[in-house]
Design an enzyme around this catalytic site. Structure first.
Site, short mmCIF file in Angstrom:
data_model
loop_
_atom_site.label_atom_id
_atom_site.label_comp_id
_atom_site.label_asym_id
_atom_site.label_seq_id
_atom_site.Cartn_x
_atom_site.Cartn_y
_atom_site.Cartn_z
N ASN A 67 -12.12 73.87 99.99
CA ASN A 67 -10.72 73.42 99.88
C ASN A 67 -10.00 74.10 98.71
OD1 ASN A 67 -11.75 69.98 100.48
ND2 ASN A 67 -11.20 71.54 101.98
N GLN A 69 -9.51 76.98 97.68
CA GLN A 69 -8.75 78.20 97.98
C GLN A 69 -7.27 77.90 98.22
OE1 GLN A 69 -8.17 77.95 101.48
NE2 GLN A 69 -7.95 80.02 102.32
N CYS A 173 9.26 63.07 120.46
CA CYS A 173 10.22 63.79 121.32
C CYS A 173 9.93 65.29 121.30
CB CYS A 173 11.65 63.61 120.82
SG CYS A 173 12.35 61.96 120.98
N CYS A 187 -8.56 74.53 111.01
CA CYS A 187 -8.61 75.42 109.84
C CYS A 187 -9.97 76.08 109.67
CB CYS A 187 -8.29 74.66 108.56
SG CYS A 187 -6.54 74.43 108.28
N CYS A 248 11.14 59.31 125.90
CA CYS A 248 10.09 59.35 124.87
C CYS A 248 9.39 58.01 124.71
CB CYS A 248 10.71 59.77 123.54
SG CYS A 248 9.56 59.75 122.15
ZN LIG Z 1 11.09 60.19 120.47
#
Ligand SMILES: [Zn+2]
Length: 255
Positions: A67, A69, A173, A187, A248
């Site tokens: 981490n 770095q 959304c 990562c 949504c």
């Molecule tokens: Zn939304």
């Protein structure tokens, strides 16, 4: 503000876009940071530096050698410690006047509402979509603005969301429901450049400050739903508008 605090924040106060009123607002603000990694570290440094007086830090990971770095607040002495606690220790050493709380836990649907309850803004720099969606939905329900900062290789994305407000989009959304079940912590597989994630974290801190200063000073234009996309390789910066999705599941009529 006491003379030593005025001196400490003099470069903000003299900026017309922040000013004394803006600095007073920052000093009366509470930011919840989710994920104390590559984005959260520099974001925390700049928010603490700006005098945000209440900071809540949430992360369930421990500091690892790999981490260091990019996760700029940690040193070799922190390896093996809980990130949230090591980050809180950094804040206490940096500015004892700030109130900081560490939660060594993974924020999820069952605890998100409690953890973000009285935030003025939540800055999410975590590493997976399931958490991001849980945080976004909780922010919409609680009426708390969300600053989202993310990085995939050399593409950074930063936006402020106010899905609780009429006509404004939420994070869901933008990304939809597709990633709900997945953990996208990539990562380790794909790599990440320290300076690139630092740029995204600093950008996220500035976006959160725009939220905090809304209605107070001219920097306080949150640009709700405007996604800033940083291409670190060119480099370039462009912006696009995220429209509210009437269907949504985070901010739509089913809530
Ligand atoms: Zn939304």
């Amino acid at each position: 503000m006491t003379p030593d605090r005025l001196d400490r924040f003099a470069r903000h106060i003299v900026l017309p876009e922040v000013g004394a009123m803006g600095q007073a607002r920052l000093a009366a603000s509470h930011v919840v940071l989710i994920g104390m990694g590559g984005i959260g570290s520099p974001a925390l440094q700049y928010l603490a530096g700006a005098g945000v007086s209440r900071l809540t830090l949430i992360d369930d990971d421990v500091v690892e050698a790999s981490n260091l770095q990019r996760q700029t607040i940690y040193t070799e002495a922190d390896i093996g410690k809980a990130k949230a606690e090591a980050a809180a220790a950094w804040v206490r050493a940096f500015d004892p006047a700030l109130a900081v709380i560490a939660h060594v836990t993974r924020i999820a649907r069952d605890n998100a509402a409690d953890l973000i309850a009285d935030a003025d803004v939540v800055l999410d720099g975590c590493d997976n979509f399931a958490t991001r969606l849980a945080v976004s939905d909780a922010c919409v329900k609680a009426g708390v603005p969300l600053t989202s900062a993310a990085l995939g290789r050399f593409q950074g994305q930063v936006a402020n969301f106010a899905g609780h407000r009429e006509g404004e989009a939420c994070y869901r959304c933008f990304v939809g429901d597709a990633f709900d079940a997945e953990d996208c912590d990539t990562c380790a597989d794909l790599g990440v450049l320290g300076a690139m994630v630092g740029m995204v974290g600093a950008f996220g801190a500035m976006a959160a400050m725009r939220v905090l200063l809304e209605g107070v000073s001219t920097l306080g234009d949150p640009q709700w739903g405007q996604l800033h996309v940083l291409d670190g390789l060119k480099p370039s910066l462009r912006a696009m508008r995220i429209a509210r999705d009437p269907e949504c599941n985070g901010c739509g009529p089913t809530l």
